[in-house]
Design a protein around this motif. Structure first.
Motif, mmCIF file in Angstrom:
data_model
loop_
_atom_site.group_PDB
_atom_site.id
_atom_site.type_symbol
_atom_site.label_atom_id
_atom_site.label_comp_id
_atom_site.label_asym_id
_atom_site.label_seq_id
_atom_site.Cartn_x
_atom_site.Cartn_y
_atom_site.Cartn_z
ATOM 1 N N LYS A 23 0.858 -1.183 0.000
ATOM 2 C CA LYS A 23 0.000 0.000 0.000
ATOM 3 C C LYS A 23 0.893 1.231 0.000
ATOM 4 C CE LYS A 23 -3.778 2.234 2.554
ATOM 5 N NZ LYS A 23 -3.985 3.134 1.508
ATOM 6 N N VAL A 24 0.568 2.182 -0.873
ATOM 7 C CA VAL A 24 1.308 3.433 -0.955
ATOM 8 C C VAL A 24 0.444 4.521 -0.336
ATOM 9 C CG1 VAL A 24 2.433 5.068 -2.493
ATOM 10 C CG2 VAL A 24 2.386 2.636 -3.082
ATOM 11 N N ASP A 25 0.949 5.162 0.732
ATOM 12 C CA ASP A 25 0.219 6.238 1.400
ATOM 13 C C ASP A 25 0.304 7.528 0.580
ATOM 14 O OD1 ASP A 25 -0.362 4.524 3.450
ATOM 15 O OD2 ASP A 25 1.246 5.232 4.764
ATOM 16 N N VAL A 26 -0.477 8.525 0.988
ATOM 17 C CA VAL A 26 -0.435 9.817 0.298
ATOM 18 C C VAL A 26 0.900 10.522 0.525
ATOM 19 C CG1 VAL A 26 -2.920 10.194 0.237
ATOM 20 C CG2 VAL A 26 -1.636 10.875 2.254
ATOM 21 N N ASN A 27 1.603 10.161 1.606
ATOM 22 C CA ASN A 27 2.919 10.736 1.880
ATOM 23 C C ASN A 27 4.020 10.055 1.090
ATOM 24 O OD1 ASN A 27 1.586 12.292 3.783
ATOM 25 N ND2 ASN A 27 2.024 10.857 5.427
ATOM 26 N N GLY A 28 3.708 8.951 0.394
ATOM 27 C CA GLY A 28 4.702 8.216 -0.372
ATOM 28 C C GLY A 28 5.322 7.063 0.387
ATOM 29 N N VAL A 29 4.813 6.751 1.584
ATOM 30 C CA VAL A 29 5.337 5.647 2.388
ATOM 31 C C VAL A 29 4.781 4.330 1.835
ATOM 32 C CG1 VAL A 29 5.469 4.654 4.693
ATOM 33 C CG2 VAL A 29 5.470 7.133 4.404
ATOM 34 N N ILE A 30 5.669 3.375 1.593
ATOM 35 C CA ILE A 30 5.277 2.078 1.032
ATOM 36 C C ILE A 30 5.367 1.026 2.123
ATOM 37 C CG2 ILE A 30 5.834 0.322 -0.677
ATOM 38 C CD1 ILE A 30 7.043 2.582 -2.378
ATOM 39 N N GLN A 31 4.238 0.316 2.358
ATOM 40 C CA GLN A 31 4.200 -0.723 3.381
ATOM 41 C C GLN A 31 3.583 -1.978 2.801
ATOM 42 O OE1 GLN A 31 1.957 0.508 6.735
ATOM 43 N NE2 GLN A 31 2.990 2.469 6.948
ATOM 44 N N GLN A 32 4.156 -3.125 3.186
ATOM 45 C CA GLN A 32 3.545 -4.392 2.810
ATOM 46 C C GLN A 32 2.358 -4.635 3.735
ATOM 47 O OE1 GLN A 32 6.188 -7.708 2.693
ATOM 48 N NE2 GLN A 32 4.571 -9.159 2.236
ATOM 49 N N ILE A 33 1.237 -5.069 3.169
ATOM 50 C CA ILE A 33 0.035 -5.264 3.972
ATOM 51 C C ILE A 33 -0.456 -6.694 3.839
ATOM 52 C CG2 ILE A 33 -0.700 -2.863 3.878
ATOM 53 C CD1 ILE A 33 -2.727 -3.669 1.748
ATOM 54 N N GLU A 34 -1.152 -7.138 4.868
ATOM 55 C CA GLU A 34 -1.811 -8.446 4.894
ATOM 56 C C GLU A 34 -3.297 -8.199 5.104
ATOM 57 O OE1 GLU A 34 -0.909 -11.693 4.563
ATOM 58 O OE2 GLU A 34 1.076 -11.023 3.938
ATOM 59 N N LEU A 35 -4.097 -8.641 4.175
ATOM 60 C CA LEU A 35 -5.541 -8.485 4.277
ATOM 61 C C LEU A 35 -6.175 -9.842 4.514
ATOM 62 C CD1 LEU A 35 -6.160 -6.087 1.258
ATOM 63 C CD2 LEU A 35 -6.129 -5.487 3.659
ATOM 64 N N PRO A 36 -7.298 -9.876 5.252
ATOM 65 C CA PRO A 36 -7.993 -11.156 5.419
ATOM 66 C C PRO A 36 -8.659 -11.558 4.103
ATOM 67 C CG PRO A 36 -9.248 -9.384 6.411
ATOM 68 C CD PRO A 36 -7.944 -8.788 5.978
ATOM 69 N N GLY A 37 -8.731 -12.873 3.901
ATOM 70 C CA GLY A 37 -9.334 -13.335 2.660
ATOM 71 C C GLY A 37 -9.782 -14.777 2.741
ATOM 72 N N LYS A 38 -10.254 -15.265 1.629
ATOM 73 C CA LYS A 38 -10.752 -16.631 1.519
ATOM 74 C C LYS A 38 -9.590 -17.561 1.174
ATOM 75 C CE LYS A 38 -13.701 -19.396 -1.388
ATOM 76 N NZ LYS A 38 -14.361 -19.421 -2.684
ATOM 77 N N VAL A 39 -9.404 -18.606 1.974
ATOM 78 C CA VAL A 39 -8.315 -19.549 1.764
ATOM 79 C C VAL A 39 -8.640 -20.437 0.554
ATOM 80 C CG1 VAL A 39 -7.013 -21.446 2.783
ATOM 81 C CG2 VAL A 39 -7.721 -19.531 4.203
ATOM 82 N N VAL A 40 -7.667 -20.554 -0.361
ATOM 83 C CA VAL A 40 -7.810 -21.400 -1.545
ATOM 84 C C VAL A 40 -6.606 -22.325 -1.641
ATOM 85 C CG1 VAL A 40 -9.226 -19.760 -2.846
ATOM 86 C CG2 VAL A 40 -6.750 -19.653 -3.023
ATOM 87 N N ARG A 41 -6.654 -23.259 -2.569
ATOM 88 C CA ARG A 41 -5.568 -24.209 -2.759
ATOM 89 C C ARG A 41 -4.403 -23.535 -3.483
ATOM 90 N NH1 ARG A 41 -5.477 -29.106 -6.683
ATOM 91 N NH2 ARG A 41 -3.761 -30.300 -5.818
#
Length: 129
Positions: A23-41
């Motif tokens: 995710k890139v913030d409006v300030n230009g800071v780049i962070q790796q993010i983990e979002l919840p989701g549906k588990v697949v194979r």
């Protein structure tokens, strides 16, 4: 927009697949993010995979990297801004190549490659006409 977040490898470790979401913030800071989701194979036997839904607001970078049998890494980098794909790049033979989109987002891709220590010899941002 839905994307696949995966971290898997083959049993003998000959093929490895990794995906990242930043995710890139409006300030230009780049962070790796983990979002919840549906588990697949996953694609390969060892590892996990899930499908996550990216919010429509903000700038996100999706990175797909695959190491093959010979140790070569190929990949795709997709920049998503407000739910629309604005840049698609290809990574192959230590080079980044612009496939489609606006080249003003290339600086974000450069910073992510430096952050992950991905070796890049050349960046080609010339589009074919």
């Amino acid at each position: 927009m839905e994307v696949l977040l995966e971290n898997s490898r083959s049993r003998k470790n000959k093929h490895v697949l990794r995906t990242f979401l930043f995710k890139v913030d409006v300030n230009g800071v780049i962070q790796q993010i983990e979002l919840p989701g549906k588990v697949v194979r996953p694609t390969y036997k060892v590892g996990e995979a899930k499908i996550v839904n990216i919010p429509n607001k903000g700038t996100y970078v999706y990175l797909f990297l695959l190491r093959n049998l010979y140790g070569r890494v190929i990949g795709r980098i997709i920049v998503i801004n407000d739910g629309k794909i604005v840049l698609v790049m290809k990574y192959r033979k230590l080079k980044l190549k612009l496939i489609d989109g606006d080249d003003k987002y290339v600086t974000i891709v450069k910073r992510i490659s430096e952050q992950l220590k991905i070796p890049v010899k050349k960046i080609n941002i010339n589009k074919k006409k």
